[in-house]
Structure formats: C-alpha cells, structure tokens
Design a protein around this motif. Structure first.
Motif, mmCIF file in Angstrom:
data_model
loop_
_atom_site.group_PDB
_atom_site.id
_atom_site.type_symbol
_atom_site.label_atom_id
_atom_site.label_comp_id
_atom_site.label_asym_id
_atom_site.label_seq_id
_atom_site.Cartn_x
_atom_site.Cartn_y
_atom_site.Cartn_z
ATOM 1 N N LYS A 196 -3.830 38.113 8.869
ATOM 2 C CA LYS A 196 -5.101 37.731 8.261
ATOM 3 C C LYS A 196 -5.373 38.600 7.048
ATOM 4 C CE LYS A 196 -7.112 40.572 11.839
ATOM 5 N NZ LYS A 196 -7.765 40.529 13.144
ATOM 6 N N GLU A 197 -6.356 38.208 6.278
ATOM 7 C CA GLU A 197 -6.779 38.977 5.114
ATOM 8 C C GLU A 197 -7.125 40.392 5.605
ATOM 9 O OE1 GLU A 197 -7.943 39.854 1.263
ATOM 10 O OE2 GLU A 197 -9.134 40.317 3.034
ATOM 11 N N ILE A 211 -7.744 32.474 5.207
ATOM 12 C CA ILE A 211 -7.850 33.917 5.404
ATOM 13 C C ILE A 211 -7.219 34.389 6.716
ATOM 14 C CG2 ILE A 211 -9.835 34.271 3.904
ATOM 15 C CD1 ILE A 211 -11.621 34.174 6.423
ATOM 16 N N ALA A 235 -4.293 32.891 0.989
ATOM 17 C CA ALA A 235 -4.438 34.343 0.857
ATOM 18 C C ALA A 235 -3.633 35.110 1.895
ATOM 19 C CB ALA A 235 -5.923 34.728 0.959
ATOM 20 N N VAL A 236 -2.876 34.409 2.729
ATOM 21 C CA VAL A 236 -2.180 35.099 3.830
ATOM 22 C C VAL A 236 -0.721 34.686 4.027
ATOM 23 C CG1 VAL A 236 -4.269 35.533 5.163
ATOM 24 C CG2 VAL A 236 -3.046 33.371 5.483
ATOM 25 N N THR A 261 -11.151 37.831 -1.348
ATOM 26 C CA THR A 261 -9.844 38.264 -0.837
ATOM 27 C C THR A 261 -9.091 38.881 -2.007
ATOM 28 O OG1 THR A 261 -8.454 36.337 -1.365
ATOM 29 C CG2 THR A 261 -9.856 36.153 0.580
#
Lengths: 113, 113, 113, 113, 113
Positions: free
Chosen positions: D15-16, A80, A47-48, A67
């Motif tokens: 980061k998220e 994350i 997600a990053v 997310t």
C-alpha cells in the motif's frame, strides 16, 4: 475508498504534461458480497504497482493527490492499496491466497446429502 | 478519471472573467465495453486540444485545476488525455488507429462457416 | 460543469454571515438533447448575473469558490457562464437568439408532404 | 456525513507508505428509518476506534483528512463518530444502550390483545 | 447547495476531538416541487441554529468547512441558511410564514363550484 478489480489499462500519448510517466489502470467496482464486477468503471492512477486481476481499493477526489506518485497531478482516482483479504461479519469474503466467500445460496451448497 | 467522447462544444459570452480564452467541450460518457454513449453529459475545459469525436478521459473536482490551462479557474471537469487505446482483460476494446473490440455476441461473429 | 436552467430563487435571512449579499438561484438540470428539465434541482450562487429562464452552466465543489463573488464563501455550486449556444455533432441544439434543435422525431417533422 | 454500520475490515500489505498503521474498516450504509443495511459499502479509515457492529457516521472527501489520524493521508472516507443515538421527529430511532425504533407496521405490533 | 428539511438529530460521545461542541442534525432532502421528503438523509453540522421542521439548505464538500463554526473540522455537510421562501417560475413554492405552493392537481383544487 472503494473496492475494485484491475481489469485493464489505458494508453495516451497526447496528455497534460504532468501526466508523463503515470500508469493508468482501468478498474471495475465490485459487489463486495459476491466479488462480481458491477459494470461500473473508473480510470485510476497506479500508486502501488497493481497488476491486472488484483483486487485493490482506490481513493477519490483531492486525496488521490496525497501519494508520492500522484502529488501535484490532475488525479481524481488513485490506487493506494492491494487487498490481501477482507471480511464481513467475521466471514472471510476474499483472500488473495486461497479463496473464500462465495455468496451463500443454501445450507447444503455443494455438499452431497 | 472517466472515459468519454467529445460530442460538441459550448459557447458563452457572459461568464466569470477567469474563463476568458478557455474552450468548453461537451462530453458524453461511454460504456467502456461497447463504446456507446451513455446519454450522460458533462461540460469540460479542454487542457489538451481535443477534437470532436475523439475518445478522452477527464478529471473531476479540485484536480481539474491541476493543469497548465485550468490553474486558478473555476473548473470541476478538465480533459487531460486523448486516449490512444485501452484494453480489458488483454483484449483491445478501443484503438484510435484501426478499430477493435465490439462486444462479443457469439463465437462466429462475422465469420462465415 | 453541468448545463442547467435558472428556474427560481431562494430567500434566506438567517444564514452564515459570509453569505450576505449573495444571490441564490434555483437551477434545474436539463437533458442536453431535448433541453427539457430533468426534475433535478440545485441551489447555486450567482457569479454572472443570470436571470430566470436562462440556460447556464455551473461549477460544483471547491472550484465554485474560484470566482470573484464566491471566494472564501461556503459554496458548492456557482453559476459561472450564461450559455449563448451549444452544439452536438455539428448540430446546434440551443441558441439563445432564435431557436434550434428540438429532438428529431422523423424525416418530415413539421413539413407537409 | 453519512450513517453506516461497521460490518468488516480490509487488510493490505502492499500500500501507499503513508497508510502504514491505519485501520481500514468496511462500512455498510443504513436506511435511517429501518436501520437495515442498504448493500452500499465503503472502505473508511478509523479515526475513533470503532468496532464491528457499531453504528457510526463517516465524513467523505477532503474533510476526511481533517482528523488527527488521517491528516496528510490519501483518505476519502473517515469514521469520525460512534453514534449513541439518533431521533427523527422526536422519536428515538436508534439508541446504543437498549433499543428503539423498529419501523412501525401496525398499531398492535408485538402486543397481544 | 441542496434544499432539505431538519428531521432529527444525532448524539455521539466517542468522536474525533475536533467535533466537541458541534451540533449534528439529520436532514432529509426534499422534492422542491412538492416539498415532500425524498427518503434521502444526510448528517450535517449546524452553522446557523436551525431547528427541527425548518427548511434549510446545506453545503457539501470542502466548502462545508468555510463557516465560523465548522472551520478546520472534518465536515462534509453544513447547514448554512434557513430558508424564508423560494419560488419556481414566479410561483411561491414555499414560504415560512403562511403557506404556499402545494402541487397543482386540477383547476378547481379546493374551490367549490
């Protein structure tokens, strides 16, 4: 969340439709004192924008769907955050720039008497 | 998500009504470095049409209900992808077509001097 | 989901009101190759009318509330299927009617030479 | 919930987005009888303002999103209480003010005859 | 759900606001065959008024919020039943009134010849 290192990636063509476009990275959990891999692996959604060799932490369970990238997807592990540094009892164990914190082995480690 | 191999299937007649029509496969988790089974098994719902012997990854927990086939069903493990290949530190450990990545045992493995 | 054997039951009078009328069975997880108990026990709600000695599989976590009997109840384990049979690599390990699949110990197991 | 000690912190820039402003602490689970660290670590979001060296308990899974600070965030571990004291079988094992409960080793521990 | 014994309690003043008024008990999981503690502890919210020394079972994860007392709270473990008795293979292992089921050690345990 759990600290782990990005060690590889997984490729799949035949998969649940909702997984289209998701990047699957292979993570190895680390011993937080020595930074060594624990030979315990997990496949996580990214997600990053993490890259191989980077230290990250990932979130497990239903929260891994919280997310922007993983929402509504069948995810039980999502990266994350990319770790800049972390410390234990005031001592920097890991720092992305430069290096720190090999485990202490004795009072004169690497120091000639 | 966790890498595992499809090793069998489970048949049940008396079951929760919502499970009608769902295919239950028996998975064995694998050691990602050697691809060997870890003698750790789980029953998973099949969301992608996986077959015995294939390497897959499955999702656990509430997210295993986030597929078209498992939505609303009492699932805690669903196969969501058939693995084409995966690599660790740039080395292909597994590739569905052809073969790769037995664990390294020495510099001349299989090579005559 | 996890394969387990129904080995007993648990009785409780003082309990969360939503648990009224629910049957609590004691399950022992099994080694899927030998069918032997692993001395690892869990208390599960019965959603299918399972009986002692039967092989079942149960679902953990939030999905254990996704049955007609357990909906809205504080359940983290529910029996959702009674197993008729299961196989590993084409070999029937367990069949409810008749018997199969003791672990192989040698080529002439039980056969006089 | 699990008893653990705050032993450090984790810093992340990439980061998220939902993690902005959240404090990440590194926890080490403790042996509740000896209060010693178990070398088992987890990264948790801080929902109560805990400081290094404090004994806390944290909540895992989806419930770690049930705090004012973590709601809607991808959290699977949140510190929800700083421990004042706890006891086992009537004996105070830990008390934040003063001290109690080192493991018993003999009848005259630390007492001169 | 998991069988455990109430062995103590935990006190906290600084905590997530939603935890006000909740009672935190310390549980030790038990070996169901011998009833002995397994030195594996968890902090649980009390949803039934359990007391120290009582055998209970608790529910983990999101379902631990499915009680009148824990709804909406950051709970990952809640005591939902006080155990009256349980049996394994027809043998009473535990009964709150009276006693039963120490592990068998020989055919004449406690019986003079």
């Amino acid at each position: 969340m759990v600290l782990a290192k990005v060690v590889g990636s997984v490729v799949s063509t035949i998969k649940e439709p909702r997984l289209e476009g998701v990047r699957f990275l292979l993570l190895e959990k680390i011993d937080v004192k020595t930074l060594k891999g624990k030979k315990d692996f997990v496949v996580a959604m990214d997600a990053v924008g993490a890259g191989e060799g980077e230290l990250v932490f990932y979130v497990s369970g239903s929260s891994s769907r919280q997310t922007e990238i993983t929402a509504g997807k069948p995810s039980d592990a999502a990266i994350i955050a990319i770790v800049d540094s972390f410390d234990i009892q005031g001592k920097t164990i890991y720092s992305k720039s430069g290096l720190a914190g090999e485990p202490k082995r004795g009072p004169n480690r690497g120091v000639s008497k």
